[in-house]
Design a protein around this motif. Structure first.
Motif, short mmCIF file in Angstrom:
data_model
loop_
_atom_site.label_atom_id
_atom_site.label_comp_id
_atom_site.label_asym_id
_atom_site.label_seq_id
_atom_site.Cartn_x
_atom_site.Cartn_y
_atom_site.Cartn_z
N THR A 10 0.85 -1.19 0.00
CA THR A 10 0.00 0.00 0.00
C THR A 10 0.89 1.24 0.00
O THR A 10 2.05 1.18 0.40
CB THR A 10 -0.91 0.02 1.24
N ASP A 14 -2.52 6.64 -1.31
CA ASP A 14 -3.80 5.93 -1.37
C ASP A 14 -4.59 6.17 -0.09
O ASP A 14 -5.79 6.40 -0.13
CB ASP A 14 -3.57 4.44 -1.59
N TYR A 15 -3.91 6.13 1.04
CA TYR A 15 -4.60 6.33 2.32
C TYR A 15 -5.11 7.77 2.43
O TYR A 15 -6.23 7.99 2.91
CB TYR A 15 -3.70 5.99 3.50
N VAL A 17 -6.07 9.77 0.02
CA VAL A 17 -7.26 9.87 -0.83
C VAL A 17 -8.43 9.15 -0.17
O VAL A 17 -9.56 9.65 -0.16
CB VAL A 17 -6.97 9.30 -2.24
N HIS A 18 -8.15 7.98 0.41
CA HIS A 18 -9.21 7.22 1.09
C HIS A 18 -9.80 8.03 2.25
O HIS A 18 -11.02 8.03 2.44
CB HIS A 18 -8.68 5.89 1.60
N ARG A 94 -10.75 0.42 4.72
CA ARG A 94 -9.91 0.46 3.51
C ARG A 94 -9.35 -0.94 3.24
O ARG A 94 -8.16 -1.22 3.37
CB ARG A 94 -8.80 1.49 3.63
N TYR A 96 -8.58 -4.14 0.87
CA TYR A 96 -8.20 -4.52 -0.49
C TYR A 96 -8.52 -5.99 -0.67
O TYR A 96 -8.28 -6.81 0.22
CB TYR A 96 -6.69 -4.35 -0.72
N TRP A 110 -6.10 -1.44 5.83
CA TRP A 110 -5.34 -0.50 6.63
C TRP A 110 -5.71 -0.64 8.10
O TRP A 110 -4.87 -0.48 8.98
CB TRP A 110 -5.61 0.93 6.18
#
Length: 142
Positions: A10, A14-15, A17-18, A94, A96, A110
């Protein structure tokens, strides 16, 4: 044959934006379901919207409780309450979905999903000082 998860890593962007998407989600009526969920889901919701929004949980069910929520029948009476779907829980944590070459699906996230949280030593029935310290440490490590 040995099963190995595919290499997956990860990234911080990305975090970030999440977190923005989660904040937007928490500005919808479904936020009440996240706050009512309790434990880590509650904390992630609270982290997104802040303490000022807590009184909204007491306002009663959202308009989305009937089509998307929990329905209970007790003594011939039907009751509804807000409840998160599995997909919404996955989104908040979050999660995946990782596929290997054989088509098997694994999940990584996460944040621990509710089943993992329930089995942890932090699951004491309320958000303790230890829970908060763990949460802040995880945030700082992201």
């Amino acid at each position: 044959l040995e099963y190995k998860r595919p290499v997956f890593s990860t990234v911080y962007a990305d975090y970030v934006v999440h977190e923005q998407y989660r904040h937007e989600f928490m500005n919808q009526p479904r936020a009440r379901a996240a706050l009512l969920h309790g434990a880590l889901i509650w904390q992630l919701a609270l982290h997104s919207i802040g303490f000022n929004e807590l009184p909204s949980v007491l306002d009663g069910i959202s308009q989305e409780a009937i089509p998307f929520g929990l329905m209970l029948s007790v003594n011939g009476q039907t009751y509804f309450n807000d409840e998160l779907s599995e997909e919404e829980v996955d989104f908040i944590c979050r999660t995946y979905h990782i596929y290997d070459n054989a088509g098997n699906v694994g999940k990584i996230s996460w944040w621990p999903r509710p089943q993992a949280w329930a089995m942890s030593g932090l699951n004491v029935g309320f958000w303790s000082t230890w829970c908060e310290q763990w949460f802040q440490k995880c945030l700082n490590n992201i």
